[in-house]
Design an enzyme around this catalytic site. Structure first.
Site, PDB file in Angstrom:
ATOM      1  N   VAL A  65       4.349   0.906   2.043  1.00  0.00           N
ATOM      2  CA  VAL A  65       4.509  -0.297   2.854  1.00  0.00           C
ATOM      3  C   VAL A  65       4.724  -1.483   1.919  1.00  0.00           C
ATOM      4  O   VAL A  65       3.961  -1.691   0.970  1.00  0.00           O
ATOM      5  CB  VAL A  65       3.284  -0.548   3.754  1.00  0.00           C
ATOM      6  CG1 VAL A  65       3.461  -1.841   4.554  1.00  0.00           C
ATOM      7  CG2 VAL A  65       3.071   0.624   4.702  1.00  0.00           C
ATOM      8  N   ASP A  78      -2.987   9.647  14.010  1.00  0.00           N
ATOM      9  CA  ASP A  78      -3.635   9.357  12.730  1.00  0.00           C
ATOM     10  C   ASP A  78      -4.473   8.086  12.836  1.00  0.00           C
ATOM     11  O   ASP A  78      -4.355   7.181  12.014  1.00  0.00           O
ATOM     12  CB  ASP A  78      -2.594   9.226  11.619  1.00  0.00           C
ATOM     13  CG  ASP A  78      -3.219   9.287  10.225  1.00  0.00           C
ATOM     14  OD1 ASP A  78      -4.322   9.863  10.097  1.00  0.00           O
ATOM     15  OD2 ASP A  78      -2.610   8.772   9.266  1.00  0.00           O
ATOM     16  N   GLY A 123       0.829  -1.204   0.000  1.00  0.00           N
ATOM     17  CA  GLY A 123       0.000   0.000   0.000  1.00  0.00           C
ATOM     18  C   GLY A 123       0.855   1.242   0.000  1.00  0.00           C
ATOM     19  O   GLY A 123       2.062   1.205   0.261  1.00  0.00           O
ATOM     20  N   GLY A 178       0.611   5.543   1.088  1.00  0.00           N
ATOM     21  CA  GLY A 178      -0.138   6.624   1.720  1.00  0.00           C
ATOM     22  C   GLY A 178       0.713   7.865   1.821  1.00  0.00           C
ATOM     23  O   GLY A 178       1.848   7.918   1.319  1.00  0.00           O
ATOM     24  N   GLY A 179       0.160   8.870   2.501  1.00  0.00           N
ATOM     25  CA  GLY A 179       0.859  10.135   2.627  1.00  0.00           C
ATOM     26  C   GLY A 179       2.150  10.025   3.408  1.00  0.00           C
ATOM     27  O   GLY A 179       3.046  10.860   3.273  1.00  0.00           O
ATOM     28  N   MET A 180       2.254   8.990   4.260  1.00  0.00           N
ATOM     29  CA  MET A 180       3.443   8.844   5.089  1.00  0.00           C
ATOM     30  C   MET A 180       4.379   7.751   4.587  1.00  0.00           C
ATOM     31  O   MET A 180       5.238   7.293   5.308  1.00  0.00           O
ATOM     32  CB  MET A 180       3.046   8.578   6.538  1.00  0.00           C
ATOM     33  CG  MET A 180       2.340   9.751   7.199  1.00  0.00           C
ATOM     34  SD  MET A 180       3.253  11.306   7.091  1.00  0.00           S
ATOM     35  CE  MET A 180       4.720  10.887   8.029  1.00  0.00           C
ATOM     36  N   LYS A 234       8.051  -0.370   6.093  1.00  0.00           N
ATOM     37  CA  LYS A 234       7.517   0.933   5.724  1.00  0.00           C
ATOM     38  C   LYS A 234       8.664   1.838   5.292  1.00  0.00           C
ATOM     39  O   LYS A 234       9.594   2.094   6.057  1.00  0.00           O
ATOM     40  CB  LYS A 234       6.760   1.573   6.887  1.00  0.00           C
ATOM     41  CG  LYS A 234       6.095   2.888   6.492  1.00  0.00           C
ATOM     42  CD  LYS A 234       5.129   3.350   7.551  1.00  0.00           C
ATOM     43  CE  LYS A 234       4.351   4.559   7.071  1.00  0.00           C
ATOM     44  NZ  LYS A 234       3.363   4.996   8.057  1.00  0.00           N
TER      45      LYS A 234
END
Length: 392
Positions: A33, A146, A26, A28-30, A48
């Site tokens: 992964v 979050d 996946g 995401g903004g951070m 990550k």
């Protein structure tokens, strides 16, 4: 530069001389992964890969890496069955990576999308596990910041609840990962004190749990709107309307979605109430949440209007909501709890069907997606669960 992934024996990318990145799970903004293999121990892990901010100077980028590694190391010290296990924190080519346990399961968001919202007992079970995990994190001085359905994993077979993605976690008393004053997190699940630029504490994570419970029960956050400015307004000043499906655990949802962080229900109290609901089918109501009025100061209304107007004019993104150094925590409405009548027992209903008290030993079952029509207000006459008023 990242090399192309291939089949076994091809030119895989290996970081820190040990972890082979096999497939992307996946993004995401951070960060990204990866499903990976620990070649030293021969086991599957999740890795990550945290992004690098190309706008930072070399010195700023170094400080960000050091801070990221330090905070990831703090999370690695947490030991709780419902907190993701961090195996290692490494740096490769000046980029930080967090190596975690690999969970065979889906996120709560994916489960809701595939199977529909959960019922009240299942939401209570998820809430108990998350609140227990947060108590451990907060006691260690770690704030998640979050919490949302995407960051809660449900393990296949065991239905174990795992809080993950501490990528923007913050150590109590430390500066945030974003030195530029940018906002990190998901607006629909963000506490009003963060929206208004106030300080962030453990209570902000608890607000997010309240919004998550609503989403688990109905399919969406009660603060979902068509625009970013609409979300901000909903969080800081609009009437809070939990979904009708939240009726069996409404006092907990009310307590967690209290706009004043000083009055918000704490993790211990919320967990105790949900546990009692799971055992008895009754929802105890703390006295301080049994009645109360919503109050708005002129200052809070003005601050909200200025914030939304500025966003509309400037067209800012979510990354500019939190202004560094702005706010003192007093610019949001002081209470989100309207007058209620939760002291009178009645029968909770969902889609017209009376709820049954769950057995302590029975596994909570999921239901098909109910109507997403919100309840008229935080308190709905005739739709509250049976309550016990002897708590606190």
């Amino acid at each position: 530069m990242m090399r192309r992934m291939g089949t076994e024996g091809a030119n895989f990318r290996v970081i820190a001389g040990r972890y082979r990145l096999d497939a992307r799970l996946g993004r995401g903004g951070m960060g990204v992964v990866w499903r990976a293999t620990d070649q030293l121990l021969g086991r599957g892990v999740a890795v990550k890969e945290l992004p690098l901010d190309e706008t930072l100077s070399a010195a700023e980028a170094r400080r960000q890496r050091e801070r990221t590694l330090r905070e990831a190391q703090a999370v690695a010290q947490l030991s709780h069955p419902h907190v993701i296990v961090v195996h290692d924190v490494v740096e490769d080519d000046e980029r930080p990576y967090i190596v975690m346990e690999l969970i065979d399961g889906d996120s709560l968001a994916d489960r809701i999308a595939a199977q529909g919202p959960v019922d009240a007992p299942e939401a209570a079970r998820i809430g108990v596990d998350l609140l227990s995990a947060l108590r451990t994190a907060h006691e260690a001085g770690v704030l998640h910041r979050d919490i949302k359905p995407d960051n809660v994993l449900i393990e296949n077979g065991t239905d174990r609840v795992v809080l993950t993605d501490f990528g923007i976690a913050q150590m109590s008393g430390a500066s945030t990962l974003t030195e530029s004053g940018s906002f990190v997190g998901s607006p629909e699940y963000t506490a009003p004190e963060r929206m208004s630029g106030g300080g962030t504490g453990p209570a902000a994570d608890l607000w997010s749990v309240g919004a998550l419970l609503c989403a688990a029960l109905s399919g969406e956050s009660p603060f979902r709107r068509d625009s970013l400015s609409g979300i901000v307004l909903a969080v800081v000043s609009d009437d809070i309307r939990p979904p009708a499906q939240a009726a069996p655990i409404l006092p907990v949802v009310q307590g967690l979605l209290e706009r004043d962080p000083g009055l918000r229900l704490d993790a211990t109290g919320a967990e105790r109430m949900l546990r009692e609901f799971l055992v008895t089918g009754l929802m105890p109501v703390p006295k301080r949440f049994s009645r109360g009025g919503r109050t708005y100061s002129p200052r809070s209304v003005l601050a909200t209007a200025v914030l939304v107007a500025a966003m509309a004019v400037a067209g800012v993104s979510a990354a500019a909501l939190l202004v560094k150094g702005g706010g003192d925590g007093g610019v949001v409405p002081t209470s989100s709890v309207p007058d209620t009548s939760v002291g009178r027992p009645s029968t909770a209903t969902t889609s017209g069907t009376p709820s049954r008290s769950p057995s302590p030993s029975s596994s909570p079952s999921r239901t098909s997606s109910p109507s997403l029509t919100p309840s008229p207000s935080l308190s709905s006459s005739g739709t509250s669960a049976p309550v016990s008023t002897n708590s606190e």
